[in-house]
Structure formats: structure tokens, C-alpha cells
Design a protein around this motif. Structure first.
Motif, PDB file in Angstrom:
ATOM      1  N   LYS A   1       1.313  -0.990  -0.142  1.00  0.00           N
ATOM      2  CA  LYS A   1       1.148   0.395  -0.556  1.00  0.00           C
ATOM      3  C   LYS A   1       2.006   1.339   0.289  1.00  0.00           C
ATOM      4  O   LYS A   1       2.416   2.407  -0.169  1.00  0.00           O
ATOM      5  CB  LYS A   1      -0.326   0.808  -0.442  1.00  0.00           C
ATOM      6  CG  LYS A   1      -1.185   0.239  -1.572  1.00  0.00           C
ATOM      7  CD  LYS A   1      -2.570   0.859  -1.562  1.00  0.00           C
ATOM      8  CE  LYS A   1      -3.367   0.414  -2.824  1.00  0.00           C
ATOM      9  NZ  LYS A   1      -4.759   0.886  -2.772  1.00  0.00           N
TER      10      LYS A   1
ATOM     11  N   PRO B   1       0.252   5.902  -6.336  1.00  0.00           N
ATOM     12  CA  PRO B   1       1.555   5.307  -6.588  1.00  0.00           C
ATOM     13  C   PRO B   1       1.788   5.083  -8.094  1.00  0.00           C
ATOM     14  O   PRO B   1       0.815   4.979  -8.848  1.00  0.00           O
ATOM     15  CB  PRO B   1       1.472   3.971  -5.870  1.00  0.00           C
ATOM     16  CG  PRO B   1       0.035   3.629  -5.844  1.00  0.00           C
ATOM     17  CD  PRO B   1      -0.763   4.893  -5.840  1.00  0.00           C
TER      18      PRO B   1
ATOM     19  N   GLU C   1      -1.866  -3.872   1.943  1.00  0.00           N
ATOM     20  CA  GLU C   1      -1.823  -2.422   1.748  1.00  0.00           C
ATOM     21  C   GLU C   1      -0.837  -1.754   2.701  1.00  0.00           C
ATOM     22  O   GLU C   1      -0.117  -0.847   2.329  1.00  0.00           O
ATOM     23  CB  GLU C   1      -3.218  -1.836   1.941  1.00  0.00           C
ATOM     24  CG  GLU C   1      -4.166  -2.239   0.818  1.00  0.00           C
ATOM     25  CD  GLU C   1      -5.460  -1.481   0.843  1.00  0.00           C
ATOM     26  OE1 GLU C   1      -5.950  -1.187   1.947  1.00  0.00           O
ATOM     27  OE2 GLU C   1      -5.912  -1.128  -0.249  1.00  0.00           O
TER      28      GLU C   1
ATOM     29  N   TRP D   1      -1.265   7.963   2.456  1.00  0.00           N
ATOM     30  CA  TRP D   1      -0.567   7.037   1.552  1.00  0.00           C
ATOM     31  C   TRP D   1      -1.502   5.998   0.893  1.00  0.00           C
ATOM     32  O   TRP D   1      -1.261   5.598  -0.244  1.00  0.00           O
ATOM     33  CB  TRP D   1       0.549   6.300   2.301  1.00  0.00           C
ATOM     34  CG  TRP D   1       1.690   7.221   2.666  1.00  0.00           C
ATOM     35  CD1 TRP D   1       2.008   7.599   3.902  1.00  0.00           C
ATOM     36  CD2 TRP D   1       2.581   7.834   1.763  1.00  0.00           C
ATOM     37  NE1 TRP D   1       3.074   8.458   3.870  1.00  0.00           N
ATOM     38  CE2 TRP D   1       3.451   8.626   2.540  1.00  0.00           C
ATOM     39  CE3 TRP D   1       2.733   7.818   0.377  1.00  0.00           C
ATOM     40  CZ2 TRP D   1       4.441   9.390   1.975  1.00  0.00           C
ATOM     41  CZ3 TRP D   1       3.734   8.573  -0.179  1.00  0.00           C
ATOM     42  CH2 TRP D   1       4.593   9.364   0.623  1.00  0.00           C
ATOM     43  N   LEU D   2      -2.584   5.658   1.619  1.00  0.00           N
ATOM     44  CA  LEU D   2      -3.452   4.615   1.064  1.00  0.00           C
ATOM     45  C   LEU D   2      -4.548   5.177   0.182  1.00  0.00           C
ATOM     46  O   LEU D   2      -4.914   4.574  -0.807  1.00  0.00           O
ATOM     47  CB  LEU D   2      -4.094   3.786   2.183  1.00  0.00           C
ATOM     48  CG  LEU D   2      -3.136   2.959   3.020  1.00  0.00           C
ATOM     49  CD1 LEU D   2      -3.911   2.222   4.136  1.00  0.00           C
ATOM     50  CD2 LEU D   2      -2.351   1.976   2.170  1.00  0.00           C
TER      51      LEU D   2
END
Lengths: 775, 145
Positions: B62, B143, B7, B137-138
């Protein structure tokens, strides 16, 4: 032109055939004349009122020369002897010596007259003055014969001594009359008449002759006996006058002889106005009459002749003059064209003169000119020549002035070269710069001044060639002085041409620019150094950037590690370990402080490099943003912040935010110990500038340390009292300075502080003004 | 350390910074699928394989947390490779750097960096920043497939 040619008779030899013939001729003529003369004798005596032989003898000597005198003597002796022997007045012997004496007297008479009148004068009655001398000679010469003749007659008892006086007088007057009447006739008629012949002239002469004969016949011919008492003798005068006017000496002498012969003949035969019963009275009165009339008209005729000759001479002179004038006019015309040629030549010469050649026309004219016209030409040429000389003088003067001017120039070497590069003039400056005197250098070649390398590689010739091709050549380079030392020369070579564009030479101007070259080199060196310094600075700047980057990157990382691990350790601590916790807090605080210090220093350094990004800045918005940020970072802050309405500015927004932020941070910080902390943000106008200020009621500071206020790492308060890095105000000052504004402060210990700043200077002038106000 | 499902890829040559980062993430349980690589070369090898042009990159983290100043291959080059390859250009890249002085900030954005974070000295601030990034972002960011 008539010149009086003297009749220089070459006297013949005594016994030459010519002379003997001449002598015999004269003797014969004398004899005949005497025989004829005796015919005129009065009565039965030998006394004659006119004795022609005397005149013939005199004329013979004058015309034939003195060596003909024996003819006179011979003729006289023969005729007298013949007379005496014929009339038997005496014996033969007496007749011979009496005749000889008389002949001697007659000969002496002629010789004396010859002597008196002389051969040197004109032997012709063509001048009045000659007639005068002729008359005087006649009167004197006849005394000789008149003295000797009666004496001989008395000695020979031919005439009684008592008669001597009478005989002498009669003899003398007769001889005088004979000379006066007959000598001129012969002398004149020996020459051709000046008047020309022709039928008209001949007819006139015939009329005159007839008239004269008639008148003389009337007077002396006894045609009018009853009227002989009348003075008819004067009627002859008009005819003689006629003869004199029309036929001049030839006419007069001939008429006189005719008239005299008739008069004497008439009187001798008892006719005419001069006849008297007394022989002597009639003789003398006739002689007087004849002599006076003949001399008078001879004088008149001679004067006429003289006048004629003079006017003829005058006419000829005039003709000659006219001819001469025509001749001269022709010459003048020729001369004019010659002058034209001269002028053309002079124009040519002028050009030559311009090249300093002198022409002396006076001398030339004197050498060649002989006539008046040439004198005039010479005068004209001289005038021109003088003008030219004047012109040349002026050119010379100006040249002289120029020469003196150039000669005295000291800072420049000015000299001339001929077309091959040899030196033809030299000035003071050249002497000073190059070290050669004029005498030393004239005639030397220009390559003397070049270095050997230059000369070998043909630089001097190339320079001259370029000057010739382009008219002008400039260069700089090393040149050699007389002592061999070198100097850096700035040279200009200019070529000189004549009117035809032909190269005459060069003018070269040289300046010693060694010093200026040195100073120029110094400047170049300095420039080079400066460039190097700038490059170095750029390098330093790059290094600084690299350093800054590394500082920000590499110094912060350890701090972050220190702070982070300490933080993690502190979190693991038990609640009882308060002392350990406090120490760890101190480590973290210092790490943070160092991080802040690094950030501040980076900001300060960034300021030095950063370009201003000016824009219209709303200062009210800016300050509210700053305050908002402060409120976010310091939520516990209780300071009362009062913001006035602020005028806008032209500035770099982010940088002025930094300024405002720093100043407000400081104000809050230093007023934090006041029970009622107050901060005021405001502005006012001062001399056209907008002054912004941030005021607090904090601790203030002592103005004596004001110098240190804006210095980097300078602090007026301890970190114990107030936290800080000492970079904030330094950064403020740098930013304001970058804007062209100024920053200053007023404070008092314990009574707060006020910080002012201006942001003016959109233009340099305003900038300068604000700076001067700040100063 | 290599797991199938990565990740977070942390590329950081500074061991301390790496540990503090991982600690900060761990506080929020974001470090379970984290791979730490010590330089750019390792990162490229991890993403694109050992040989250039070798197959399809099998590891798509990720988020990539990338330090710029590294030995061998620096962060900028890694960024450029990742963002210029159509297979990997959608992977979010967060630049973690020690200094705001970095002359390459603008260039990083131009190359497609998704964030640019100056690591604070203060660990609390640092930890908060890192966890915020991880969270975002995680967990928050969706995405593309």
C-alpha cells in the motif's frame, strides 16, 4: 669678312727675266715721261713745274718692288745724257758724269721715298693718313734729287754756281709736284676702281671729262685773253669735287693729271692766271696751286674711299651679323628642343637623383658648352641643378635627422636589410640589444640572430618571404646575441619598395621583451595557479557539499538512534526511577542540541553557496509569518511583541525570514528572564537607507565583546543561562552581507539589546555607498 | 516475513532507523503487514521478481517507505523503476531521508515521489511523522483499483 691683305710682293731675283723686263720697262717709261716732261719746260730752260718721272719712279718702286731701281737709274741717265748731248750745253764726257750724278740723285730720291712710305703699309691712297705720309715722303725724298742734280749741273758748268739756289728750288718743287700728281695716278690705276662700270657711269665720266676740259681750256687755253686777270683757276674745284665724290681716287687722280697737264702747258705758253713775266714766280705759283689742289682732292678722295671701304666693311659686318644671328637663331631653336630633351632627361634624372645620385650640370656645361646659347643652357641647367641639389640637400637633411633619430633609439633595434637579408644599417638600440657594433655586423646576414635550429629549419628566410608577400610580418621568438645568450624578441619586418613596386629591402624593428615575456609567463603561471586553485576550490566545494550531505545524513542518523532508543528506554522506566529519567533526558537533550547544531551549521554552509532570489518583499507580511511560526513552536511564550509598520524591501524572502526569525528568537530568548519581556520590531530611515531593527529589554551584553557577537560558535552567554549554538547571528550576518546590507547592534549589560540591519544595494553604487556609511 | 498481503514496504539500510520506524508504526498498530528490506536490490527483487520481465508483480504494497542513501541499488533507482512501470506506478512512495540537504529532492519529486520526509533527530517528532504517514497512506488514502 674683309681683312686688309698685305700685298707682300715676293721680290724677284735680280737677274731673273721678270726683273730685267721690269727694269727695262721702268727705264723706258722714265725716258718717255722725262721726254714728255721736258716738253713742259718753261721757255728754253730745262726747268719744269711738274717733273712726271719722279712720280713714275716712285710708283714703280712701290708697285714693282725695290729691285726695279736700276730701271730708274738707267732711264734717268739716258734721258739726261740725251738732253745734254742734244742741246750741246757741254762736252760729251761732262754730259756723261753729270747725267750719271743726276740719275743717281733721281734713283736715290725714289729709294728714299720707298724707304719712308715703306712697303709694309697699304701702297694705295685709300686713307687720309696715307695721303699725309705720302705728302711728307714726297717733300723729303725730293730733297735728295734737288740737292744732287743742281750740284752736278754746277760742276759741269752747265749752270753757273750763282744760280745754284734757284735751280735747287725749281728742281725740288718740280719733283715734288711730279710725285704728288703722277705717283697717285699710277698707284690708284694699278687697281680696278671700286665703283662699277656701266653706260651711266661712262656717260657721267664723259660729261665730267668734257666739263673739265672745257674749264681747263677756258682757264689755261688762252681762249679768253682779256679776262686772264680773273681768278678763274677756282672753277676747276667743282669738277675735281665731282670726280672725287663720284669716281673717288681713280677719278681724282686722272682729272688731276689732265688738269695739271693742261695748266702747265697753258702757263708755259703764256696763258692762264699763273703766267707771269718772271719765270720763277709763274713756276712757283703754278706748282703751289697744283700741289695744294691735288693733295686736297686726293685727301678727299682717299677719305671717301676709306669711308666707302669702312661702310662696306660695316655693311658686310652687318650682313655677316645678320647671317650670324639667323644662324644663331636656328641654333637656338635647335637648342631649345635640346633643352626640352634635357628637361625630359632631367626629370628622369630627378628620379635617379632621389636615389642620391649627384649630377654636376656646371661641370657638364663647362665641358660641352662653347657658345653663348650653350652658356645660357648651362645657366638654366645650373639653376635646375641647384634647385635639385637644394632639394637633395633637404632630403639629405631630413634623412640625416631621421638617421640620427633612429640611430639614437636605444630601446628598439632598428636596422635595414637589403632584399636578400643582408644588413645595411644599424642603430644604437640594435647594438645594445644584440651586442654587435655597426662595423661588425654590416653586410652580415640576418640569420646571424636566429638560433641554429631556426636557421636550419629556414625560419629567417620564411620570415623575409612572409614580409615580402604581406608587406609586414610580426613575430616573437628567441634570438641570439653576440655573446650567444638568447633573448625573447618581438620583431616587425616591413618590406620597402621603390616606385615601380620592386623590392628594395626590409626594415626590421626588434624589441627585447624577455622581461615582459617572463612577467607574462609569470602572470600566465599565476593565472594557471589561480585556475587550479579555482578548480581546487570547486573540488573543495563539491567535497564540502558531499561533506555537508554526509554530515546531515550520517551524523544525524546516530543522533536519531541515540535519542530514539533513549526515549524508548525512558518510556519503560518505572515512575520511581526519577534520577535515571533525568539522566536520560540529558542524553536526549544533548542529542537534540547536536542535531540543532548540525542543522544550523548546514544552514550556514548552505548560505555560502546559495544564490540570492531577490523579489519584492512585504516586510509586514514576512514578520507576521515569522511570529506565527514562533507562536506555533513556542506556544507557551508570553513575550509581548510589538510590530511597527515596516517598509517593503527587495530581498530573498526565505533568507530574510531566517534573519527575522533568528533575531526575534534571540530577542525572546534573552528577554525571557525579564519579568515583563518585550520585543519591538521596527524601522527608520537613515541617509536614504531603510534600517530595520529588533529590540528587546533582555539581558543585553557588554559592548566590549561586540567583536565576537557575529562570529561562528561565539557566544556571550553561557549555555546554562541561555541555550544556543552560536551559529544564529553568524548566519544573520552572512545573509545580510549577501544582500549587500549591513548589520550591527547596540546593547548594554542588563538593559536589553537592539539589532539593526539594512537590505539596500539594488545597484552596486548604492551598495558601495551603504558600505561606506557602514564603515 | 513475506506475507501475502503486504501493506508497508520499508526499504532502509540503517538497522536503527528501521527499528525506530517500525516501533513508531507499531505504536499505532500499523506494522502488522510490514516488510523491511535492507537495500534497493532486495526491494526491486521483491517487487518485480528475480528475473527481469518475470510475470506480473504479485506484491503490491500500500505504501513504500524508501531511504535514498543505500548500498548497491539506491533509493532513486528504485523510485525510478517503480514509477516508470505502469503496473507499479500507482504505489505511493514516501521518501524518508536523514537530511534536507539531499541534492536529489527535486529529482525525487520529478520522478513521482509522493512525499519527502526528513527524519528528525528527536524521536518524538520522528515517531509522530512516521505514524502520521502510516495513518494517512494506509488508512485515509484510497488507492486506485
Amino acid at each position: 669678312m674683309i681683312s686688309s691683305k698685305k700685298t707682300e710682293h715676293q721680290e724677284p731675283e735680280w737677274f731673273s727675266r721678270g726683273n730685267i723686263l721690269r727694269v727695262l720697262g721702268v727705264a723706258l717709261a722714265y725716258f718717255i715721261a722725262a721726254r714728255c716732261g721736258l716738253l713742259l719746260a718753261f721757255g728754253n730752260s730745262n726747268a719744269t713745274p711738274v717733273w712726271p718721272p719722279s712720280g713714275i719712279a716712285f710708283a714703280a718702286l712701290l708697285l714693282l718692288g725695290y729691285r726695279s731701281w736700276p730701271g730708274i737709274a738707267l732711264g734717268a741717265f739716258a734721258v739726261n745724257l740725251y738732253v745734254f748731248l742734244t742741246n750741246e750745253a757741254c762736252g760729251t764726257e761732262t754730259a756723261i758724269w753729270v747725267s750719271a750724278m743726276i740719275a743717281a740723285g733721281n734713283t736715290l730720291e725714289a729709294a728714299l721715298g720707298f724707304r719712308m712710305l715703306g712697303r709694309s703699309n697699304e701702297p694705295y691712297p685709300e686713307k687720309a693718313s696715307w695721303v699725309y705720309r705720302f705728302v711728307v715722303s714726297a717733300l723729303v725724298m725730293c730733297l735728295a734729287s734737288a740737292a744732287i742734280g743742281p750740284l752736278a749741273v754746277s760742276f759741269g758748268s752747265i749752270s753757273p754756281w750763282s744760280n745754284y739756289g734757284t735751280v735747287l728750288l725749281t728742281w725740288w718743287t718740280g719733283d715734288v709736284a711730279g710725285v704728288l700728281v703722277f705717283a697717285p695716278l699710277l698707284l690708284v690705276w694699278a687697281k680696278t676702281p671700286s665703283w662699277t662700270g656701266g653706260w651711266q657711269r661712262a656717260g657721267e665720266g664723259l660729261c665730267l671729262l668734257t666739263g673739265l676740259l672745257l674749264v681747263c681750256g677756258s682757264i689755261f687755253g688762252g681762249w679768253f685773253n682779256e679776262s686772264s686777270e680773273l681768278p678763274l683757276s677756282y672753277f676747276v674745284i667743282p669738277f675735281l669735287l665731282w670726280a672725287a665724290l663720284r669716281f673717288r681716287t681713280h677719278g681724282v687722280t686722272l682729272a688731276t693729271v689732265l688738269w695739271v697737264v693742261i695748266a702747265v702747258q697753258g702757263t708755259a705758253t703764256g696763258n692762264g692766271p699763273f703766267f707771269s713775266n718772271d719765270l720763277n714766280i709763274s713756276l712757283l705759283s703754278l706748282q703751289g696751286y697744283v700741289s695744294i689742289i691735288s693733295v686736297t682732292f686726293l685727301t678727299l678722295a682717299a677719305s671717301m674711299e676709306e669711308h666707302r671701304r669702312d661702310s662696306e666693311a660695316l655693311r658686310e659686318a652687318r650682313n655677316e651679323m645678320v647671317t650670324l644671328i639667323q644662324q644663331r637663331t636656328t641654333e637656338l631653336v635647335t637648342s631649345r628642343s635640346e633643352i626640352k630633351d634635357y628637361q625630359d632627361r632631367i626629370e628622369d634624372i630627378q628620379e635617379v637623383l632621389l636615389k642620391n645620385t649627384i649630377l654636376d650640370f656646371s661641370r657638364r656645361a663647362r665641358l660641352s658648352g662653347t657658345g653663348d646659347e650653350l652658356d645660357a643652357i648651362a645657366a638654366g641647367l645650373n639653376t635646375m641643378s641647384e634647385e635639385l641639389e637644394d632639394h637633395i640637400r633637404r632630403i639629405r637633411d631630413s634623412e640625416e635627422r631621421f638617421r640620427v633619430l633612429v640611430g639614437n633609439v636605444k630601446d628598439y633595434a632598428i636596422y635595414t636589410l637589403d632584399k636578400d637579408g643582408y644588413i645595411t644599417s644599424w642603430n644604437k638600440g640594435a647594438e645594445l640589444i644584440k651586442g654587435y657594433t655597426e662595423i661588425e655586423i654590416l653586410g652580415k646576414h640576418i640569420s646571424h640572430f636566429y638560433t641554429e635550429e631556426d636557421t636550419l629549419s629556414g625560419v629567417p628566410f620564411n620570415n623575409l618571404r612572409r614580409a615580402r608577400e604581406r608587406g609586414r610580418f610580426e613575430d616573437e621568438g628567441w634570438r641570439k646575441r653576440k655573446d650567444g645568450s638568447l633573448f625573447w624578441a618581438d620583431i616587425v619586418i616591413t618590406s620597402m619598395h621603390d616606385e615601380q613596386g620592386k623590392l628594395r629591402g626590409f626594415v626590421k624593428v626588434t624589441r627585447d621583451v624577455t622581461e615582459s615575456k617572463e612577467s607574462r609567463e609569470k602572470i600566465l603561471n599565476l593565472n594557471h595557479e589561480l585556475e587550479q586553485n579555482v578548480a581546487m576550490l570547486q573540488d573543495v566545494n563539491k567535497e564540502l557539499e558531499a561533506f555537508t550531505y554526509s554530515v546531515s545524513h550520517d551524523l544525524r542518523a546516530p543522533l536519531r538512534a541515540i535519542h530514539g532508543y533513549t526515549r524508548l528506554l525512558a518510556e519503560d522506566l518505572k515512575d520511581g526511577d526519577s534520577e535515571k529519567k533525568r539522566m536520560m533526558e540529558a542524553v536526549m537533550r544533548n542529542a537534540r542540541k547536536m542535531g540543532k547544531l548540525i542543522d544550523d551549521l548546514l544552514s550556514l554552509s548552505r548560505m555560502g553557496r546559495k544564490e540570492l532570489q531577490r523579489s519584492h518583499v512585504d516586510m509586514n507580511l514576512l514578520s507576521s509569518n515569522v511570529l506565527q511560526e514562533i507562536k506555533t513552536t513556542q506556544p507557551a511564550n508570553a513575550t509581548k511583541i510589538n510590530v511597527q509598520s515596516l517598509p517593503p524591501a527587495e530581498a530573498d524572502y526565505s533568507l530574510i525570514s531566517q534573519v527575522m526569525s533568528n533575531l526575534v528568537d534571540n530577542a525572546i530568548k534573552y528577554s525571557s528572564k525579564n519579568s515583563i519581556p518585550q520585543v519591538e520590531i521596527g524601522s527608520f530611515r537613515e541617509e536614504g537607507d531603510v534600517v530595520y531593527f529588533v529590540r528587546d529589554n533582555g539581558v543585553g551584553f557588554d559592548m566590549k565583546y561586540y567583536d565576537k557577537l557575529f562570529g561562528v560558535f561565539q557566544r556571550l552567554h553561557s549555555s546554562e543561562d541561555f541555550d544556543g549554538t552560536g551559529v544564529g547571528l553568524a548566519l544573520v550576518k552572512r545573509i545580510i552581507a549577501k544582500h549587500g546590507g549591513r548589520v550591527w547592534a547596540r546593547a548594554e549589560n542588563g538593559k536589553g539589546a537592539t539589532f539593526f540591519f539594512t537590505l539596500r544595494s539594488r545597484t552596486k553604487n548604492e551598495n558601495a555607498r551603504s558600505r561606506s556609511i557602514a564603515g | 516475513m513475506r506475507t501475502q498481503e503486504v501493506e508497508v514496504l520499508l526499504v532502509e539500510d540503517n538497522r536503527d532507523d528501521a527499528e525506530l520506524t517500525m516501533r513508531a508504526l507499531k505504536r499505532n498498530n500499523l506494522s502488522n503487514a510490514l516488510v523491511h528490506l535492507k537495500d534497493g536490490a532486495e526491494a526491486l527483487e521483491f517487487i518485480f521478481g528475480k528475473e527481469p520481465g518475470e510475470g506480473k508483480p504479485d506484491r503490491k504494497p500500500k505504501v513504500i517507505l524508501l531511504d535514498l542513501k543505500m548500498p548497491k541499488v539506491n533509493g532513486m533507482e528504485v523510485l525510478e523503476r517503480v514509477k516508470s512501470d505502469p503496473r507499479t506506478k500507482n504505489i505511493p512512495v514516501v521518501i524518508l531521508t536523514s537530511s534536507g540537504e539531499d541534492p536529489d529532492i527535486q529529482k525525487c519529486y520529478a520522478l513521482g515521489a509522493n512525499s519527502y520526509i526528513v527524519k528528525p533527530v528527536d524521536f518524538d517528532s520522528f515517531a509522530k511523522a512516521v505514524s502520521d504517514i502510516g495513518m494517512y497512506w494506509l488508512l485515509l488514502n484510497q488507492p486506485p483499483h
